[in-house]
Design a protein around this motif. Structure first.
Motif, PDB file in Angstrom:
ATOM      1  N   VAL A 170      -7.801   3.217  -4.491  1.00 53.76           N
ATOM      2  CA  VAL A 170      -8.171   1.861  -4.104  1.00 53.76           C
ATOM      3  C   VAL A 170      -7.951   0.892  -5.262  1.00 53.76           C
ATOM      4  O   VAL A 170      -7.488  -0.244  -5.056  1.00 53.76           O
ATOM      5  CB  VAL A 170      -9.637   1.813  -3.614  1.00 53.76           C
ATOM      6  CG1 VAL A 170     -10.591   2.226  -4.726  1.00 53.76           C
ATOM      7  CG2 VAL A 170      -9.988   0.426  -3.100  1.00 53.76           C
ATOM      8  N   SER A 171      -8.269   1.309  -6.488  1.00 59.76           N
ATOM      9  CA  SER A 171      -8.084   0.432  -7.649  1.00 59.76           C
ATOM     10  C   SER A 171      -6.598   0.262  -7.967  1.00 59.76           C
ATOM     11  O   SER A 171      -6.141  -0.829  -8.324  1.00 59.76           O
ATOM     12  CB  SER A 171      -8.811   1.005  -8.862  1.00 59.76           C
ATOM     13  OG  SER A 171     -10.191   1.134  -8.599  1.00 59.76           O
ATOM     14  N   TYR A 172      -5.835   1.349  -7.842  1.00 61.20           N
ATOM     15  CA  TYR A 172      -4.407   1.307  -8.147  1.00 61.20           C
ATOM     16  C   TYR A 172      -3.641   0.506  -7.095  1.00 61.20           C
ATOM     17  O   TYR A 172      -2.707  -0.245  -7.418  1.00 61.20           O
ATOM     18  CB  TYR A 172      -3.876   2.744  -8.209  1.00 61.20           C
ATOM     19  CG  TYR A 172      -2.409   2.852  -8.526  1.00 61.20           C
ATOM     20  CD1 TYR A 172      -1.939   2.644  -9.818  1.00 61.20           C
ATOM     21  CD2 TYR A 172      -1.491   3.180  -7.536  1.00 61.20           C
ATOM     22  CE1 TYR A 172      -0.590   2.760 -10.120  1.00 61.20           C
ATOM     23  CE2 TYR A 172      -0.144   3.300  -7.826  1.00 61.20           C
ATOM     24  CZ  TYR A 172       0.306   3.087  -9.117  1.00 61.20           C
ATOM     25  OH  TYR A 172       1.632   3.199  -9.403  1.00 61.20           O
ATOM     26  N   ALA A 173      -4.044   0.637  -5.833  1.00 62.58           N
ATOM     27  CA  ALA A 173      -3.294   0.019  -4.738  1.00 62.58           C
ATOM     28  C   ALA A 173      -3.478  -1.488  -4.670  1.00 62.58           C
ATOM     29  O   ALA A 173      -2.613  -2.195  -4.143  1.00 62.58           O
ATOM     30  CB  ALA A 173      -3.707   0.644  -3.404  1.00 62.58           C
ATOM     31  N   MET A 174      -4.597  -2.007  -5.174  1.00 55.92           N
ATOM     32  CA  MET A 174      -4.848  -3.447  -5.069  1.00 55.92           C
ATOM     33  C   MET A 174      -3.728  -4.265  -5.701  1.00 55.92           C
ATOM     34  O   MET A 174      -3.329  -5.301  -5.169  1.00 55.92           O
ATOM     35  CB  MET A 174      -6.192  -3.792  -5.724  1.00 55.92           C
ATOM     36  CG  MET A 174      -7.399  -3.311  -4.935  1.00 55.92           C
ATOM     37  SD  MET A 174      -8.974  -3.752  -5.706  1.00 55.92           S
ATOM     38  CE  MET A 174      -8.923  -5.534  -5.610  1.00 55.92           C
ATOM     39  N   HIS A 175      -3.206  -3.812  -6.841  1.00 57.13           N
ATOM     40  CA  HIS A 175      -2.115  -4.531  -7.512  1.00 57.13           C
ATOM     41  C   HIS A 175      -0.886  -4.603  -6.626  1.00 57.13           C
ATOM     42  O   HIS A 175      -0.270  -5.663  -6.475  1.00 57.13           O
ATOM     43  CB  HIS A 175      -1.779  -3.831  -8.827  1.00 57.13           C
ATOM     44  CG  HIS A 175      -0.461  -4.263  -9.395  1.00 57.13           C
ATOM     45  ND1 HIS A 175      -0.291  -5.477 -10.039  1.00 57.13           N
ATOM     46  CD2 HIS A 175       0.765  -3.658  -9.386  1.00 57.13           C
ATOM     47  CE1 HIS A 175       0.980  -5.594 -10.413  1.00 57.13           C
ATOM     48  NE2 HIS A 175       1.637  -4.509 -10.030  1.00 57.13           N
ATOM     49  N   LEU A 209       0.839  -1.212   0.000  1.00 55.39           N
ATOM     50  CA  LEU A 209       0.000   0.000   0.000  1.00 55.39           C
ATOM     51  C   LEU A 209       0.868   1.253   0.000  1.00 55.39           C
ATOM     52  O   LEU A 209       0.601   2.211  -0.737  1.00 55.39           O
ATOM     53  CB  LEU A 209      -0.920  -0.016   1.223  1.00 55.39           C
ATOM     54  CG  LEU A 209      -1.726   1.261   1.477  1.00 55.39           C
ATOM     55  CD1 LEU A 209      -2.654   1.563   0.297  1.00 55.39           C
ATOM     56  CD2 LEU A 209      -2.524   1.135   2.779  1.00 55.39           C
ATOM     57  N   MET A 210       1.909   1.253   0.824  1.00 53.84           N
ATOM     58  CA  MET A 210       2.788   2.426   0.878  1.00 53.84           C
ATOM     59  C   MET A 210       3.510   2.643  -0.448  1.00 53.84           C
ATOM     60  O   MET A 210       3.727   3.781  -0.880  1.00 53.84           O
ATOM     61  CB  MET A 210       3.779   2.277   2.032  1.00 53.84           C
ATOM     62  CG  MET A 210       3.133   2.437   3.398  1.00 53.84           C
ATOM     63  SD  MET A 210       4.327   2.534   4.748  1.00 53.84           S
ATOM     64  CE  MET A 210       4.858   0.830   4.832  1.00 53.84           C
ATOM     65  N   LYS A 211       3.905   1.546  -1.103  1.00 52.24           N
ATOM     66  CA  LYS A 211       4.527   1.675  -2.427  1.00 52.24           C
ATOM     67  C   LYS A 211       3.541   2.281  -3.420  1.00 52.24           C
ATOM     68  O   LYS A 211       3.912   3.093  -4.279  1.00 52.24           O
ATOM     69  CB  LYS A 211       5.005   0.314  -2.913  1.00 52.24           C
ATOM     70  CG  LYS A 211       6.230  -0.217  -2.173  1.00 52.24           C
ATOM     71  CD  LYS A 211       6.673  -1.547  -2.750  1.00 52.24           C
ATOM     72  CE  LYS A 211       7.940  -2.045  -2.056  1.00 52.24           C
ATOM     73  NZ  LYS A 211       8.390  -3.348  -2.606  1.00 52.24           N
TER      74      LYS A 211
END
Length: 299
Positions: free
Chosen positions: A115-120, A99-101
């Motif tokens: 939220v969509s970007y962080a899931m990966h 998440l931090m990355k």
């Protein structure tokens, strides 16, 4: 986004310490989950504003707000990987790193919610942790193997071996070869075995370390065995060839007639050659000394 001291600090700060100022000192995983679920969600406008502050001003406080508001997402994703037998807290910890990355690399101008970007990124960190810790030996190394591992793990029902029909259906579902499905299933079904036995008083307990190591495979032992075989074949035949017929007959009858060493007696050979037993002993002694000299070059 250019690296800076503040953005670097975002990734070198542990997720637990990052959230201490907001949710307090959490003592157990249940309390942590309860606390992060009470953290407020951000509106799209607030999210974009914070992301721009982080991008343009390297505002670590903005990064913290973005991370904290999405900790519940990490908890939700990590819960889906509990079937791998790894601690829930560790899965969350790795997901928080992802998440931090994601927060560090998030671009608010792309028109995508965090939220969509962080899931990966969250799933990528959790996947890496699982593959490193699920087995001592990695079950998946290439990108294709990693994808097959997680797909097969999620779709496979139960612990029993898959039938040919199930393998074929799985290969079609995942668009891979049947051989690859079978190989990955075998890797997944393997288990780690301790090399050494447990520390107890059971003398009958055996571990792989007891039979994996063999003195027979040591270089010195192998060389010794080769020399012995050469001595038994080439050397012995050459030494016998240096004897006269009578001496050879005596040596062979006395020492080489039977594998157990129970050869002819001195008296048996004395009767055969019409001489005394003492004479047979003398001939034998001279013959053995001659053979010893001939065998020296094979030792």
């Amino acid at each position: 986004m250019k690296a800076s001291s503040s953005s670097t600090a975002l990734l070198t700060t542990s997720p637990k310490s990052l959230s201490l100022g907001v949710i307090g000192n959490i003592g157990n995983i249940d309390a942590y989950i309860s606390a992060v679920n009470r953290l407020p969600m951000l509106s799209q406008e607030e999210e974009i504003s914070l992301a721009k502050r982080l991008r343009d001003n390297n505002d670590l406080a903005a990064a913290q707000s973005l991370v904290l508001s999405h900790l519940r997402l990490v908890v939700s994703i990590a819960r889906g990987y509990l079937g791998y037998g790894l601690p829930h807290a560790d899965l969350i910890q790795e997901g928080n790193i992802g998440l931090m990355k994601a927060v560090k690399r998030f671009d608010p101008d792309q028109g995508v919610r965090l939220v969509s970007y962080a899931m990966h990124w969250i799933k990528a960190e959790i996947h890496e942790y699982i593959l490193k810790n699920w087995r001592l030996v990695k079950v998946a190394t290439t990108k294709a193997q990693r994808k097959l591992f997680f797909n097969l793990r999620s779709q496979k029902e139960g612990l029993d071996a898959m039938t040919p029909a199930q393998v074929e259906a799985m290969s079609k579902s995942l668009n891979v070869k049947k051989e690859e499905v079978v190989e990955m299933e075998m890797r997944m079904s393997g288990r780690d075995i301790a090399l050494e036995a447990p520390s107890d008083d059971d003398d009958e307990t055996f571990a792989p370390i007891a039979y994996l190591s063999s003195d027979a495979n040591e270089p010195s032992k192998v060389l010794e065995a080769q020399q012995y075989d050469r001595l038994q074949s080439e050397g012995l035949e050459a030494a016998l060839g240096k004897l006269d017929p009578r001496s050879r007959r005596i040596v062979e009858a006395r020492w080489l007639a039977n594998d157990d060493g129970s050869g002819a007696t001195l008296h048996d050979l004395a009767d055969e050659f019409g001489v005394s037993a003492e004479r047979i002993r003398q001939i034998e002694s001279v013959a053995l000394k001659k053979m010893k000299g001939a065998l020296a070059e094979y030792v």
